[in-house]
Structure formats: C-alpha cells, structure tokens
Design an enzyme around this catalytic site. Structure first.
Site, PDB file in Angstrom:
ATOM      1  N   LYS A  10     -30.133 -30.691 -36.160  1.00  0.00           N
ATOM      2  CA  LYS A  10     -29.734 -29.381 -35.797  1.00  0.00           C
ATOM      3  C   LYS A  10     -30.878 -28.627 -34.925  1.00  0.00           C
ATOM      4  O   LYS A  10     -31.868 -28.985 -34.907  1.00  0.00           O
ATOM      5  CB  LYS A  10     -29.256 -28.445 -36.995  1.00  0.00           C
ATOM      6  CG  LYS A  10     -28.219 -29.185 -38.040  1.00  0.00           C
ATOM      7  CD  LYS A  10     -27.681 -28.329 -39.212  1.00  0.00           C
ATOM      8  CE  LYS A  10     -26.331 -28.940 -39.982  1.00  0.00           C
ATOM      9  NZ  LYS A  10     -26.177 -28.074 -40.884  1.00  0.00           N
ATOM     10  N   TYR A  50     -16.441 -26.959 -36.792  1.00  0.00           N
ATOM     11  CA  TYR A  50     -16.799 -26.584 -38.288  1.00  0.00           C
ATOM     12  C   TYR A  50     -15.550 -25.685 -38.753  1.00  0.00           C
ATOM     13  O   TYR A  50     -15.677 -25.101 -39.609  1.00  0.00           O
ATOM     14  CB  TYR A  50     -18.011 -25.606 -38.321  1.00  0.00           C
ATOM     15  CG  TYR A  50     -19.330 -26.591 -38.524  1.00  0.00           C
ATOM     16  CD1 TYR A  50     -19.549 -27.106 -39.770  1.00  0.00           C
ATOM     17  CD2 TYR A  50     -20.371 -26.371 -37.472  1.00  0.00           C
ATOM     18  CE1 TYR A  50     -20.778 -27.879 -39.962  1.00  0.00           C
ATOM     19  CE2 TYR A  50     -21.472 -27.166 -37.744  1.00  0.00           C
ATOM     20  CZ  TYR A  50     -21.815 -27.736 -38.818  1.00  0.00           C
ATOM     21  OH  TYR A  50     -22.841 -28.496 -38.918  1.00  0.00           O
ATOM     22  N   PHE A  58     -19.944 -17.526 -43.937  1.00  0.00           N
ATOM     23  CA  PHE A  58     -20.898 -17.956 -43.113  1.00  0.00           C
ATOM     24  C   PHE A  58     -20.514 -18.585 -41.524  1.00  0.00           C
ATOM     25  O   PHE A  58     -21.406 -18.824 -41.052  1.00  0.00           O
ATOM     26  CB  PHE A  58     -21.980 -18.519 -43.804  1.00  0.00           C
ATOM     27  CG  PHE A  58     -21.303 -19.980 -44.399  1.00  0.00           C
ATOM     28  CD1 PHE A  58     -21.017 -21.338 -43.382  1.00  0.00           C
ATOM     29  CD2 PHE A  58     -20.962 -20.107 -45.454  1.00  0.00           C
ATOM     30  CE1 PHE A  58     -20.553 -22.115 -43.979  1.00  0.00           C
ATOM     31  CE2 PHE A  58     -20.441 -21.229 -46.264  1.00  0.00           C
ATOM     32  CZ  PHE A  58     -20.330 -22.255 -45.296  1.00  0.00           C
ATOM     33  N   ARG A  86     -26.065 -38.906 -47.621  1.00  0.00           N
ATOM     34  CA  ARG A  86     -26.145 -37.484 -48.245  1.00  0.00           C
ATOM     35  C   ARG A  86     -27.318 -37.463 -49.161  1.00  0.00           C
ATOM     36  O   ARG A  86     -27.955 -36.379 -49.330  1.00  0.00           O
ATOM     37  CB  ARG A  86     -24.842 -37.313 -49.001  1.00  0.00           C
ATOM     38  CG  ARG A  86     -23.680 -36.911 -48.300  1.00  0.00           C
ATOM     39  CD  ARG A  86     -23.542 -35.907 -47.471  1.00  0.00           C
ATOM     40  NE  ARG A  86     -23.707 -34.614 -48.171  1.00  0.00           N
ATOM     41  CZ  ARG A  86     -23.245 -33.373 -47.484  1.00  0.00           C
ATOM     42  NH1 ARG A  86     -22.423 -33.316 -46.613  1.00  0.00           N
ATOM     43  NH2 ARG A  86     -23.459 -32.229 -48.392  1.00  0.00           N
ATOM     44  N   THR A  92     -27.851 -28.978 -49.564  1.00  0.00           N
ATOM     45  CA  THR A  92     -27.526 -27.816 -48.707  1.00  0.00           C
ATOM     46  C   THR A  92     -28.453 -27.063 -48.455  1.00  0.00           C
ATOM     47  O   THR A  92     -29.012 -26.665 -47.549  1.00  0.00           O
ATOM     48  CB  THR A  92     -26.090 -27.348 -48.652  1.00  0.00           C
ATOM     49  OG1 THR A  92     -25.217 -28.213 -48.912  1.00  0.00           O
ATOM     50  CG2 THR A  92     -25.686 -26.300 -47.342  1.00  0.00           C
ATOM     51  N   ARG A 103     -33.932 -32.529 -45.780  1.00  0.00           N
ATOM     52  CA  ARG A 103     -33.942 -31.074 -45.807  1.00  0.00           C
ATOM     53  C   ARG A 103     -35.058 -30.650 -46.739  1.00  0.00           C
ATOM     54  O   ARG A 103     -35.514 -29.844 -46.146  1.00  0.00           O
ATOM     55  CB  ARG A 103     -32.655 -30.501 -46.301  1.00  0.00           C
ATOM     56  CG  ARG A 103     -31.330 -30.879 -45.487  1.00  0.00           C
ATOM     57  CD  ARG A 103     -30.078 -30.566 -46.196  1.00  0.00           C
ATOM     58  NE  ARG A 103     -28.968 -30.491 -45.190  1.00  0.00           N
ATOM     59  CZ  ARG A 103     -27.738 -30.469 -45.354  1.00  0.00           C
ATOM     60  NH1 ARG A 103     -27.353 -30.959 -46.569  1.00  0.00           N
ATOM     61  NH2 ARG A 103     -26.914 -30.306 -44.450  1.00  0.00           N
ATOM     62  N   HIS A 116     -27.132 -32.295 -40.214  1.00  0.00           N
ATOM     63  CA  HIS A 116     -25.658 -32.494 -41.017  1.00  0.00           C
ATOM     64  C   HIS A 116     -25.405 -34.026 -41.335  1.00  0.00           C
ATOM     65  O   HIS A 116     -26.028 -34.868 -40.774  1.00  0.00           O
ATOM     66  CB  HIS A 116     -24.833 -32.199 -39.641  1.00  0.00           C
ATOM     67  CG  HIS A 116     -23.258 -32.491 -40.183  1.00  0.00           C
ATOM     68  ND1 HIS A 116     -22.562 -31.658 -40.746  1.00  0.00           N
ATOM     69  CD2 HIS A 116     -22.517 -33.860 -39.693  1.00  0.00           C
ATOM     70  CE1 HIS A 116     -21.430 -32.306 -40.894  1.00  0.00           C
ATOM     71  NE2 HIS A 116     -21.365 -33.327 -40.369  1.00  0.00           N
TER      72      HIS A 116
END
Ligand code: ADP
Ligand code: MG
Length: 138
Positions: A10, A50, A58, A86, A92, A103, A116
């Site tokens: 991102k 999205y 959001f 994942r 997230t 992350r 993502h």
C-alpha cells in the site's frame, strides 16, 4: 486448492521505502510471484476494488488513502496461499498483529497498514484479474 492469493503493497509502505523488505519477507515465506507491477489507483478505481466495503464508515478514507500514492500489486502462488499469506501479514490493526508479521513490522495504523491480502480463493482470482490480464500472469 487455494494456491493463489493477491496482494498490494500500500502507499504508506511504498512511500516509506519498504517495497524491498516486504518482497523479501514474501519470498522467504515461500511464495512465488506470478505477476507484479507498480501502479497508481485513481480514487474511482480504488472505490471499485473496495466496493464490498462501501457501506463501512472508513470507505471514503480508505479510497483516498489507496489512491494517494503508488502501490505494488502482485499475484502470489503457494500451497494454501490465502490462509498462509493472511498469517504472514498479521491482523488488520498492526497493534494486534503478531510479532514478525509484515503489518507488525511496517504498518502505521489500522487504515495505513502496509499490505493487502485476499480473504478467500474466490476473491484472490477476482482481485488478481482486476490488475492483470491472463497474458500478464506467469
Ligand atoms: P483486511 O485488509 O485485513 O482484510 P478489511 O478487509 O476489514 O481488512 O479492511 C480493508 C482495509 O480497510 C484494511 O486493510 C484497512 O486499510 C482499512 N480499514 C479496515 N478497518 C478500518 C478502520 N476501522 N479504520 C480505518 N481503516 C480501516
Ligand atoms: Mg479484507
């Protein structure tokens, strides 16, 4: 069965110079890159990508963020790709992500969370074909 997943690095992580480090983590975890490009989404394209989140509070912020800079989109191949990816990226919310996850290492916040990862095999195919034609997948 689910041997394909789709990812984006991102804008926050691209701007911070983390493309190389994130690709190294992806490689070390055993994913093969089937397709990859750096590109930039318009707000409209981000909105389409999205679309499933369009009722979420959001959504506007997410589309603005995802169109705020360059991204790196890629299709990844590995046995059990969706679930394993994942696990590699973590929760997230980076504050809740496990140690060593992408992350945890690179995300700034719940919104600006570095990468993502598709949530199902079906969505991985849809998301991959959003960015890549059949001729661009190897
Ligand atoms: P994930 O990317 O982990 O699958 P979701 O599909 O629920 O998470 O959300 C899509 C993206 O929307 C997240 O990666 C994040 O960038 C953003 N997002 C999710 N929840 C929030 C939130 N509460 N506030 C701001 N942005 C959010
Ligand atoms: Mg999701």
């Amino acid at each position: 069965m689910s041997n394909i997943t789709f990812t984006m690095i991102k804008p926050d992580a691209v701007k911070a110079g983390h493309i190389g480090a994130i690709l190294a983590k992806i490689n070390e975890a055993g994913f093969r890159i089937k397709a990859m490009k750096m590109t930039k989404l318009s707000a409209e394209k981000a909105g389409q990508f999205y679309e499933v989140h369009k009722e979420r509070p959001f959504y506007g912020e997410l589309c603005e963020f995802m169109s705020s800079g360059h991204i790196v989109a890629a299709i990844l191949e590995k046995e059990n790709a969706v679930a394993d990816f994942r696990t590699l990226i973590g929760a997230t919310d980076p504050a809740k992500a496990d140690e060593g996850t992408i992350r945890k290492m690179f995300a700034k916040s719940m919104g600006e969370n570095a990468v993502h990862g598709s949530d199902s095999a079906e969505n991985a195919l849809i998301e991959g074909s959003f960015f890549f034609s059949a001729l661009e997948q190897f």
